[in-house]
Every structure is written in C-alpha cells, then in structure tokens.
Design a protein around this motif. Structure first.
Motif, short mmCIF file in Angstrom:
data_model
loop_
_atom_site.label_atom_id
_atom_site.label_comp_id
_atom_site.label_asym_id
_atom_site.label_seq_id
_atom_site.Cartn_x
_atom_site.Cartn_y
_atom_site.Cartn_z
N UNK A 1 27.01 64.28 50.93
CA UNK A 1 26.56 63.56 49.74
C UNK A 1 27.45 63.99 48.58
N UNK A 2 26.91 64.44 47.48
CA UNK A 2 27.79 64.92 46.41
C UNK A 2 28.65 66.09 46.89
N UNK A 3 28.06 66.95 47.69
CA UNK A 3 28.80 68.09 48.22
C UNK A 3 29.49 67.69 49.51
N UNK A 4 30.82 67.72 49.55
CA UNK A 4 31.53 67.27 50.75
C UNK A 4 31.46 68.29 51.88
N UNK A 5 31.54 67.77 53.10
CA UNK A 5 31.54 68.66 54.27
C UNK A 5 32.89 69.33 54.47
N UNK A 6 33.96 68.67 53.99
CA UNK A 6 35.33 69.18 54.11
C UNK A 6 36.09 68.81 52.84
N UNK A 7 37.29 69.36 52.70
CA UNK A 7 38.18 68.98 51.61
C UNK A 7 39.47 68.35 52.15
N UNK A 8 39.38 67.74 53.32
CA UNK A 8 40.53 67.12 53.97
C UNK A 8 41.07 65.95 53.16
N UNK A 9 42.37 65.77 53.18
CA UNK A 9 43.04 64.69 52.46
C UNK A 9 43.14 63.44 53.31
N UNK A 10 42.92 62.29 52.70
CA UNK A 10 43.25 60.99 53.27
C UNK A 10 44.04 60.23 52.22
N UNK B 1 41.26 68.98 41.94
CA UNK B 1 40.11 68.39 42.63
C UNK B 1 39.76 69.12 43.92
N UNK B 2 40.54 70.15 44.24
CA UNK B 2 40.31 70.97 45.44
C UNK B 2 40.39 70.15 46.72
N UNK B 3 41.36 69.24 46.75
CA UNK B 3 41.66 68.47 47.96
C UNK B 3 42.78 69.15 48.71
N UNK C 1 45.82 43.44 55.31
CA UNK C 1 44.46 42.89 55.36
C UNK C 1 43.58 43.58 56.39
N UNK C 2 44.03 44.71 56.93
CA UNK C 2 43.24 45.46 57.91
C UNK C 2 41.98 46.01 57.25
N UNK C 3 40.87 46.01 57.97
CA UNK C 3 39.62 46.58 57.49
C UNK C 3 39.57 48.03 57.95
N UNK C 4 39.80 48.95 57.01
CA UNK C 4 40.03 50.34 57.37
C UNK C 4 38.96 51.30 56.85
N UNK C 5 38.28 50.96 55.76
CA UNK C 5 37.33 51.87 55.14
C UNK C 5 35.90 51.51 55.51
N UNK C 6 35.04 52.51 55.61
CA UNK C 6 33.61 52.30 55.81
C UNK C 6 32.89 52.60 54.49
N UNK C 7 31.62 52.28 54.44
CA UNK C 7 30.86 52.56 53.22
C UNK C 7 30.66 54.05 52.99
N UNK C 8 30.99 54.86 53.99
CA UNK C 8 30.89 56.32 53.84
C UNK C 8 32.11 56.92 53.15
N UNK C 9 33.15 56.12 52.92
CA UNK C 9 34.36 56.64 52.27
C UNK C 9 34.01 57.21 50.90
N UNK C 10 34.46 58.41 50.62
CA UNK C 10 34.06 59.10 49.40
C UNK C 10 34.69 58.50 48.14
N UNK D 1 51.09 51.86 44.55
CA UNK D 1 49.88 52.65 44.26
C UNK D 1 49.59 53.53 45.46
N UNK D 2 49.55 54.83 45.24
CA UNK D 2 49.18 55.79 46.27
C UNK D 2 47.81 56.36 45.90
N UNK D 3 46.82 56.08 46.72
CA UNK D 3 45.47 56.61 46.52
C UNK D 3 45.24 57.76 47.48
N UNK D 4 44.84 58.91 46.96
CA UNK D 4 44.51 60.08 47.77
C UNK D 4 43.03 60.36 47.59
N UNK D 5 42.30 60.48 48.69
CA UNK D 5 40.86 60.68 48.61
C UNK D 5 40.43 61.83 49.51
N UNK D 6 39.22 62.34 49.26
CA UNK D 6 38.68 63.40 50.09
C UNK D 6 38.07 62.75 51.33
#
Length: 278
Positions: free
Chosen positions: A103-112, A61-63, A16-25, A93-98
């Motif tokens: 904006x549409x163009x990401x600043x990095x391709x780092x994995x989370x 996806x170039x992550x 139940x930890x609050x971990x994501x912000x609205x900026x999460x891609x 369920x394993x979710x992998x995100x950038x």
C-alpha cells in the motif's frame, strides 16, 4: 505523432502494448519520477546532466538501481530506441517507478522504467516566433521541501495549472511557492532580466532542478552575463525588461506579456544562439 516502439524495462515493444496493471505504484501513488530529454541528429543532448539529476532523484526517493542510470546507459538506450523508430530528432520521456507491491509502504524498492519517444522535425532549438502571454496561477502554491526539485510522477499541481491556463486562454502560467515567491512555470524554469542582470528562482524556492536551467546558467557565466539564483518577489514581473522560460525539450521560450506588461527578447535570442553552438 508518436513512435511505434517504446523501451519497457529493457525490452523494446510496440508502443500500444498493454503493460501496466492497476497495481503499478506510479499509477496508484505517483511513486516515481521522470526525465524529459531531447534527441538531436541521433544523439542525446546533455546526457551527463540528465543522468546526474535522475540518479540524485532516485536516491532521494530511495529507489534502488540508481547507479545503473548513468550517462552511458541513457545514451545507449535512447539511441537504440531512436534507431528502432527511425527517428533522428525527438523528445524523450523516461519514467522510473518503484516496481513493488504494498500500500503506501512498498514491499521493495526495486526500479522499473519506461522510455517513450516522440519525433520532431527540428535538428536544433528554435526561439518561439510569438512570445508567450502569461499570468500567475495562485490556487495551489508549491511546497518547498527536498522533493520540490525532483520531477516526480505526482504532478497534480501542474495539471491544475494547465487547466487554469486553458480556461483563461493563456500560453503558460507562473507558479508561486508556499511563501508567495516566484517558483517556476507550468512546465519550465523562469528567468528574469532586470536592471542588466539575470535572475532565476533558487532551488531553495521549490523549483524543479531543470537541466536546461543549469545549461543557461553556465552559458550566462561563460559569457560574462551577471546571473543570480535568488528569492524573487513576483512584483518584479511588472518591472522586468525581459522574461523567458527554459526546459530540455524546447530550450528557451520568450515571454511577450504578463498582464499589461510587455517584454523584449534580445537576451533570449543571444542565449539561444549560444545554446545551439553547444
């Protein structure tokens, strides 16, 4: 019932930890992919197939960091989380995100990534006791391109199919591709038994490249059951002897009816027995 802990970027924290912000891609753009897996008797099933699919999806996806997501990594993280949650049998369920700004163009391709686990009672796969009643969802055909085979976080077509399913009191729905051919089901791959031969939509038809789909194809070949990956006209559903669905969480689910058509489930029982032998 959900587990008490999740793995968020390598750290086990309360679920139940609050971990994501609205900026999460993944939240903003659906910029990521996910893997659904099954834990049985404390071990991850089909780890090599899951790792292979995940790595190819991340590359598409170039992550960055896809080489880290190998079978050893998946098994270690799944079993570590299972021990922490005191779970022997479960769905993962394993979710992998950038993990980047922009904006549409990401600043990095780092994995989370984030790994979640839900306990289940069954230490094996069970065929559904009541066959599924299905219909075709025609509102949103699925596009066929190199992203079609990946389980991306952009899942609106499946959300709308799920709403259609509920509104029409169905158990599941078939999806068609942009050319009107059979593609997959709302959360599964589709197999059709017709004239003593097994058919499943080819990957070129836009279906998700399911791990259980590949397992069943391999089982069929090893047991001398003729199988073809093909372009399938949905009209075959009126003539087929048997139809069943596959995914990594449930294994095989038999379909009982499509419209007025009713099916047998002999082959699905045989394949389920072979699947549990694995």
């Amino acid at each position: 019932m959900t587990s008490a802990f999740i793995n968020f970027n390598g750290e086990i924290v309360p679920a139940n930890s609050q971990l994501l912000t609205t900026a999460n891609r993944a939240f903003r753009y659906g910029d990521g992919l996910f893997e659904s897996m099954r834990l049985m008797k404390g071990q991850l099933k089909f780890a090599n197939l899951h790792a292979d699919r995940l790595q190819r999806g991340m590359k598409a996806l170039k992550i960055d960091g896809y080489s880290q997501m190998d079978a050893w990594f998946l098994k270690e993280k799944v079993e570590e989380l299972a021990i922490r949650n005191k779970i022997k049998h479960g769905r993962i369920r394993l979710t992998v995100y950038r993990d980047a700004e922009g904006l549409y163009t990401p600043s990095l391709n780092k994995m989370g990534y984030c790994m979640e686990m839900q306990p289940v009672d069954e230490p094996r796969y069970f065929l559904n006791s009541k066959g599924l009643i299905m219909d075709i969802f025609t509102d949103l055909p699925k596009a066929t391109n190199y992203l079609s085979n990946i389980k991306t976080c952009n899942s609106l077509i499946y959300v709308m199919a799920g709403i259609f399913k509920e509104q029409n009191k169905l158990d599941e729905v078939f999806l068609l591709n942009q050319n009107g051919f059979l593609c997959e089901a709302g959360s599964s791959n589709v197999f059709v038994w017709y004239n003593n031969h097994l058919y499943t939509p080819a990957l070129s038809e836009g279906c998700v490249e399911g791990v259980m789909r590949q397992v069943i194809i391999n089982i069929a070949k090893e047991n001398n059951i003729g199988i073809t990956e093909a372009q399938i006209n949905p009209d075959i559903l009126y003539e087929a002897d048997e139809v069943f669905l596959t995914n990594a969480s449930r294994g095989i689910q038999c379909v009982m009816g499509y419209g007025v058509k009713r099916y047998f489930n002999r082959l699905s029982k045989t394949l389920m027995d072979e699947l549990n032998k694995l």
